[in-house]
Design a protein around this motif. Structure first.
Motif, PDB file in Angstrom:
ATOM      1  N   GLN A  37      46.444  -8.121  -8.274  1.00 56.90           N
ATOM      2  CA  GLN A  37      47.044  -7.220  -9.263  1.00 56.90           C
ATOM      3  C   GLN A  37      47.868  -7.996 -10.282  1.00 56.90           C
TER       4      GLN A  37
ATOM      5  N   LYS B 267      45.545  -9.925 -12.640  1.00 57.65           N
ATOM      6  CA  LYS B 267      44.937  -9.017 -13.616  1.00 57.65           C
ATOM      7  C   LYS B 267      45.923  -8.656 -14.725  1.00 57.65           C
TER       8      LYS B 267
ATOM      9  N   ALA C  52      45.602  -9.383 -18.661  1.00 60.88           N
ATOM     10  CA  ALA C  52      45.694  -8.269 -19.613  1.00 60.88           C
ATOM     11  C   ALA C  52      46.732  -8.552 -20.697  1.00 60.88           C
TER      12      ALA C  52
ATOM     13  N   ILE D 141      37.135 -10.220 -13.253  1.00 59.74           N
ATOM     14  CA  ILE D 141      38.564 -10.013 -13.498  1.00 59.74           C
ATOM     15  C   ILE D 141      38.982 -10.566 -14.850  1.00 59.74           C
TER      16      ILE D 141
ATOM     17  N   CYS E 186      39.042 -14.278 -15.337  1.00 58.68           N
ATOM     18  CA  CYS E 186      39.464 -15.674 -15.222  1.00 58.68           C
ATOM     19  C   CYS E 186      38.563 -16.551 -16.086  1.00 58.68           C
TER      20      CYS E 186
END
Length: 354
Positions: free
Chosen positions: A137, A140, A144, A173, A175
């Protein structure tokens, strides 16, 4: 304006950590009965690096987790406000996603965060005592916010079957890369993978000739600064210093450091002065293999390239190009043996996001 010899600094920011990875030097010290306690690198030391013109600062997790430094926000803001490139290795298991989103917004071109995630939830938490869901989390949220993230996975037998899944998840995700590295060594609980792609650092120390060694610290142009402010050729040397269970016999680098301990501290002496004048670094430079090729500043950008397929470095003692010093193979330096073309100079494999 004088050009710095030292260009890149890796900092062991703290000994605080919420994890207990078995092969970490911090855990080895604990098992040997010499737990250090909570020690934090002074933020004034970061400012000294900046004032000395260092434009590339890397916060690492050598014997602790950087994000647990009590003044981590101040440290990051100091580095970013100076215009320096910022890099950090982290287990990512502190703070909430809002903190990580804000960190992502602070990042600029060239900055990156390397998240240590050793597989999916079951395999990651088997080795590393961090919460996999929290880490994902937070990563991410950081992405973002605009940050560049790299997923780094230590390869074991218990997680090697997940490699393809990890590659796809990492890409999904957001990366930028997935890195796979070997553990420094393995044991019966955390076993060597069956399809291991290369030797461990421990494996290659004893049989690596100087003309095959590509040192990631580049013979003084990059240095490691420990949590006390001590300056070393690389982090592995610091970890072996004074650690009898892992020390190499008659290690001249450690002995010479002991003679000038106060001089070797960034809080007392400028980085270039330490590297160019200390007994320890001069011992390293004196034992480099001289190629009698005069140093040329035009080669600064290509010093990783070989001449006649030999890895070359600048020897400031003679202002010439030289090869890795043979004496440094006697203890655990950060090296890559150039025989395996699938592994880059930091002893890791880049799983390309195709």
């Amino acid at each position: 304006m004088k050009k710095n010899f030292v260009k890149w600094v890796q900092v062991g920011l703290t000994t605080r950590c919420n994890s207990n990875c078995y092969f970490c030097f911090r855990e080895e010290l604990k098992r040997a009965g010499r737990q250090e306690g909570n020690i934090d690198f002074p933020v004034e030391g970061i400012q000294k690096m900046i004032d000395q013109g260092i434009k590339d600062i890397h916060l690492c997790c050598n014997r602790g987790e950087a994000i647990f430094h009590p003044e981590i926000d101040t440290v990051i803001d100091m580095i970013k406000s100076s215009g320096s490139r910022f890099e950090m290795n982290t287990n990512g298991d502190r703070f909430d996603p809002n903190w990580w989103y804000d960190l992502g917004q602070k990042m600029t071109d060239g900055d990156q965060i390397i998240f240590a995630i050793d597989g999916l939830k079951n395999t990651h938490e088997f080795y590393r005592n961090t919460n996999w869901v929290n880490v994902i989390q937070n990563m991410k949220a950081y992405i973002a916010g605009g940050g560049k993230a790299i997923w780094q996975m230590i390869l074991f037998r218990h997680n090697e079957h997940q490699l393809k899944i990890i590659k796809n998840l990492s890409k999904a995700i957001g990366c930028s890369n997935t890195w796979v590295i070997n553990s420094r060594y393995y044991n019966e609980k955390f076993k060597k993978p069956k399809k291991q792609y290369g030797k461990t650092k421990e494996d290659i120390l004893l049989d690596s000739p100087p003309d095959k060694i590509n040192c990631r610290f580049h013979m003084g142009e990059r240095v490691y600064v420990d949590v006390y402010g001590g300056v070393w050729p690389c982090c592995f040397m610091r970890c072996h210093f004074g650690f009898k269970e892992r020390a190499y016999p008659n290690n001249p680098v450690s002995n010479l450091y002991s003679e000038e301990r106060d001089f070797h501290n960034i809080m007392n002496t400028p980085l270039d002065e330490i590297v160019l004048k200390s007994k320890m670094f001069n011992h390293v430079f004196d034992h480099m293999y001289d190629e009698s090729m005069p140093y040329d500043s035009k080669l600064d950008k290509t010093w990783l390239k070989s001449i006649e397929e030999k890895v070359m470095y600048r020897n400031p003692r003679k202002e010439c190009l030289a090869r890795h010093p043979g004496t440094m193979v006697n203890f655990a330096c950060q090296l890559y043996c150039g025989d395996n073309k699938e592994i880059d100079y930091m002893n890791r494999r880049n799983i390309k996001h195709e």
